[in-house]
Design a protein around this motif. Structure first.
Motif, mmCIF file in Angstrom:
data_model
loop_
_atom_site.group_PDB
_atom_site.id
_atom_site.type_symbol
_atom_site.label_atom_id
_atom_site.label_comp_id
_atom_site.label_asym_id
_atom_site.label_seq_id
_atom_site.Cartn_x
_atom_site.Cartn_y
_atom_site.Cartn_z
ATOM 1 N N LYS A 218 0.719 3.777 1.585
ATOM 2 C CA LYS A 218 0.866 4.344 2.922
ATOM 3 C C LYS A 218 1.694 3.434 3.839
ATOM 4 O O LYS A 218 1.714 3.625 5.052
ATOM 5 C CB LYS A 218 -0.507 4.607 3.535
ATOM 6 N N GLU A 219 2.388 2.481 3.260
ATOM 7 C CA GLU A 219 3.283 1.620 4.039
ATOM 8 C C GLU A 219 4.488 2.435 4.492
ATOM 9 O O GLU A 219 4.972 3.322 3.771
ATOM 10 C CB GLU A 219 3.736 0.445 3.165
ATOM 11 N N HIS B 32 -6.036 -2.740 5.997
ATOM 12 C CA HIS B 32 -5.406 -1.413 6.019
ATOM 13 C C HIS B 32 -5.681 -0.753 7.370
ATOM 14 O O HIS B 32 -6.706 -1.023 8.010
ATOM 15 C CB HIS B 32 -5.956 -0.540 4.888
ATOM 16 N N ASN B 33 -4.788 0.158 7.796
ATOM 17 C CA ASN B 33 -4.997 0.896 9.055
ATOM 18 C C ASN B 33 -5.416 2.335 8.796
ATOM 19 O O ASN B 33 -5.176 3.223 9.606
ATOM 20 C CB ASN B 33 -3.727 0.852 9.920
ATOM 21 N N HIS B 34 -6.043 2.578 7.655
ATOM 22 C CA HIS B 34 -6.477 3.928 7.279
ATOM 23 C C HIS B 34 -7.754 3.807 6.459
ATOM 24 O O HIS B 34 -8.128 2.713 6.000
ATOM 25 C CB HIS B 34 -5.386 4.635 6.464
ATOM 26 N N CYS C 214 0.855 -1.185 0.000
ATOM 27 C CA CYS C 214 0.000 0.000 0.000
ATOM 28 C C CYS C 214 0.896 1.241 0.000
ATOM 29 O O CYS C 214 1.967 1.244 0.626
ATOM 30 C CB CYS C 214 -0.899 -0.015 1.234
ATOM 31 N N CYS D 45 0.925 1.431 7.028
ATOM 32 C CA CYS D 45 -0.090 0.434 6.652
ATOM 33 C C CYS D 45 0.571 -0.918 6.376
ATOM 34 O O CYS D 45 1.624 -0.995 5.739
ATOM 35 C CB CYS D 45 -0.855 0.908 5.409
#
Length: 761
Positions: free
Chosen positions: A236-237, A270-272, A234, A247
């Protein structure tokens, strides 16, 4: 930009520059590749700098190496500017090229690494010169070749539609706000032809789900440095940028021994927040372009594909044979054809472009009439990075030596390419149908074998099986691996195997293991128990098959050395065969018993085969035979070794036509009678082998094996072809002998003239 000329002999292309300006802004551009030649090291540096500008990185001059003889510079390395760790901005990037000075004074790329361990910047505004192809071997518009785009737009398709490669098997899910259009959803076990296909699949999935993708880490083999796995993450990693939140969503793909790629790890969480209606960019990212360029490097025809909302789906794979190979090979083939009337070659042509190539000389074609019942289709070039996709058809002769039955360069690894190749081999060998073939476990190869050689048993290559076992079993308990080995190599019956296998799978809860499930379905192609009943000329199941050319000719052999090394390696093998022929006709093995059966086989078999038979005969004296059943003409014996109660086999004998079979199935697998049957023959006082148990292919006069099938008086097409090749080979020996001197010419001519009189009489 200074005017520069690059001589790219392996690609048969040159730069076109006019007063320092690029004449064409087409997509066809120079890519660095092994074998690329320059007039000086400085030209190589400039070329690599232009390539870096286009792809999105800067270069530095790395190490240089000097000659021990005169101290002159013998090679140089040009590296990515982020190579090493001396500055904070450097990441230890491994990308580089190394050029080496040849005796001619030219500089040639002999090592290359294209993969970077960092994100690439935007390509510079200055573009590298475009490439112009030299006149092709086949008539084709030069402008059409020059301006051919890397990706061609074909018919429209929906998301998740099956890739024409035949490997991708998509799950489907509904896309929100898109009219219920289906979307390819990745899952563990999903298989792709290339890493680029995997990337595009994950990119399409991300677009529909609501996130963006970056290319993460890659991992290399410790053996040859080739890429073994890749991670797509991702966007956003990590935390390197304020927009990134660490992420954990990613997809990892792993390269299989067959060359395809499989999803082995996947995290979809995902964390978002996700963007439900994210607009997908139709233009490829720099990373995506890099993937396509990696796939297309050094190829004539770029990959054909289709675009649907920016998603690339491959329709056919690119040509993996450099253009300059064709002209060199065709010139060589024409020379050989003038020398050898039996020489055969064929070139696959697709839309005016040369593709795969097959060739076989007269000796190989004659050998197939003798030893074409078992074929090894050797594509071991796929084990590592290769310069040329060189493959061979190999048989086993009457001395148990490998014998060449044809050679090929394979344009790509599609079903169509393999089908063309097998059909061409079949035609060249007078439609000789093999009983069995050893080849890679590959979907395209298996489909082609099934289509061209129906009824031929396909056995998987051992090196592939071993590699897959290491890859898929290393994480399982050692107790399972021990039980697995025992099940594969010690089970004696299919019932025992199935029971043991299912017990193992249930005990370790592996019902959902995709690889084990697939291998069980294909057990008849690799498990020794199932292979023993098929004829493979005794080629060991538990050992890797040696390459015919060894290290002399392989996928790394450059063009300038290929033909000379090929001819040299072929001649060495044939010289070894001639030596064994001489030994078989002029040397006699010592008899170890007074059995008439031993004397019979010494007279008929080659030296090598007789030694195998003799060992079985001697071993039979250590066995005990007990009759356990008799009804009419059928009797059954239990034959066991006196030193081990577990070493026992059942032998069934019929007195009607002296037919016999043993549970060890040595004769079915190797064509030589086993010690258990020889023990029963001793009990029954059978003093000579019945003729049906002496295979012509193992006899000293195997080249006249056509006589074995001529007694019926009916000459089949295959028998006629064998007769032609046998007579031609014999005549060639007289021609070769007679051309050595005037005296030998007169003698050979007189022999043939006298022999010809009998046809008139």
């Amino acid at each position: 930009m200074n005017t520069m000329v690059v001589k790219a002999y392996p690609l048969d292309i040159v730069h076109m520059i006019n007063n320092g300006n690029v004449e064409d802004e087409g997509e066809s551009r120079m890519e660095p590749s092994v074998g690329l030649e320059f007039d000086s090291a400085d030209e190589a540096r400039k070329f690599y700098g232009l390539y870096g500008m286009r792809v999105g990185f800067k270069i530095r001059t790395g190490q240089l190496y000097r000659s021990r003889t005169d101290g002159s510079v013998s090679s140089r390395r040009f590296v990515c500017s982020k190579e090493g760790f001396q500055l904070n901005s450097r990441t230890g990037c491994p990308a580089f090229i190394r050029v080496q000075r040849r005796d001619s004074g030219k500089w040639v790329i002999d090592q290359i690494q294209k993969d970077h361990n960092h994100e690439l910047g935007l390509a510079g505004e200055r573009q590298s010169p475009i490439l112009q192809k030299r006149p092709p071997l086949v008539a084709k518009s030069l402008v059409e070749v020059l301006r051919r785009p890397k990706v061609k737009f074909l018919e429209k398709i929906d998301y998740g539609e099956l890739s024409p490669s035949g490997i991708i098997n998509f799950k489907r899910q509904k896309r929100g706000g898109d009219g219920g259009q289906s979307l390819a959803e990745p899952y563990a076990g999903l298989e792709f032809n290339t890493a680029n296909e995997a990337y595009e699949c994950y990119q399409a999935y991300a677009e529909g789900t609501g996130f963006r993708v970056r290319i993460g880490q890659l991992f290399r083999s410790k053996n040859d440095g080739s890429i073994t796995s890749r991670r797509f993450v991702c966007s956003k990693e990590g935390f390197q940028h304020p927009s990134r939140v660490g992420c954990g969503a990613f997809m990892r793909i792993k390269r299989k021994d067959s060359g395809s790629w499989i999803v082995d790890r996947l995290d979809k969480d995902h964390n978002h927040d996700l963007e439900v209606h994210m607009v997908y960019q139709k233009k490829f990212s720099t990373a995506s372009k890099k993937f396509i360029e990696e796939e297309a490097v050094g190829m004539v025809s770029m990959d054909l594909g289709e675009m649907n909302n920016g998603k690339l789906i491959k329709r056919s794979q690119q040509n993996k044979i450099g253009t300059n190979w064709y002209s060199v090979l065709l010139e060589h083939f024409q020379t050989k054809q003038a020398e050898d009337t039996g020489f055969f070659y064929s070139v696959e042509v697709d839309n005016g472009s040369c593709r795969s190539v097959f060739w076989a000389d007269g000796r190989s074609r004659f050998s197939c009439s003798q030893f074409g019942d078992v074929i090894i289709f050797d594509t071991s070039y796929r084990k590592s990075n290769y310069v040329v996709p060189f493959a061979t058809f190999v048989g086993v002769n009457h001395h148990k030596q490998p014998v060449l039955l044809g050679s090929a360069l394979i344009a790509n690894e599609s079903k169509e390419s393999f089908t063309w190749l097998f059909q061409t081999w079949f035609r060249a060998m007078s439609q000789h149908h093999p009983k069995s073939i050893i080849a890679d476990q590959d979907v395209a190869i298996h489909q082609a074998i099934t289509e061209v050689f129906p009824g031929t048993h396909h056995r998987f290559s051992l090196w592939q099986i071993r590699a897959k076992e290491r890859e898929n079993l290393q994480s399982l308990p050692i107790e399972f691996r021990y039980g697995y080995e025992k099940c594969i190599y010690q089970c004696q019956t299919t019932v025992e195997f199935n029971t043991t296998w299912n017990s193992l799978i249930n005990k370790y809860n592996l019902r959902e293991n995709v690889w084990l499930k697939h291998m069980y379905e294909k057990r008849e192609s690799w498990v020794p128990l199932y292979l023993r009943g098929k004829f493979f000329a005794g080629i060991p199941i538990g050992e890797s098959v040696e390459s015919f050319f060894g290290t002399q000719v392989n996928g790394q052999t450059p063009l300038r050395e290929f033909i000379s090394q090929y001819e040299q390696g072929l001649e060495q093998r044939r010289e070894e065969e001639r030596k064994e022929d001489f030994n078989s006709f002029n040397l006699q093995a010592c008899l170890q018993t007074k059995e008439r059966i031993e004397e019979q086989c010494r007279r008929l078999y080659t030296f090598t085969i007789f030694k195998i038979f003799q060992d079985e005969l001697l071993q039979s004296y250590s066995y005990i035979g007990i009759k356990t059943y008799e009804e009419g003409t059928i009797s059954r014996y239990l034959v066991k070794w006196s030193g081990n109660e577990n070493d026992k086999h059942a032998v069934t004998f019929s007195s009607v036509n002296l037919s016999v079979n043993c549970s060890c199935q040595m004769f079915e697998f190797e064509g030589i009678l086993c010690r258990h049957i020889l023990k029963v023959f001793k009990l029954l006082d059978i003093r000579e082998l019945p003729p049906q148990y002496i295979l012509c292919r193992w006899m000293r006069n195997a080249e006249y094996r056509i006589l074995c099938g001529a007694e019926s008086g009916i000459i089949s097409q295959e028998l006629k072809a064998c007769m032609i090749w046998s007579l031609r080979e014999t005549a060639c020996k007289y021609v070769e002998f007679g051309s050595a001197s005037i005296e030998k010419y007169k003698l050979a001519y007189e022999i043939m003239r006298e022999g010809g009189k009998s046809f008139v009489d």
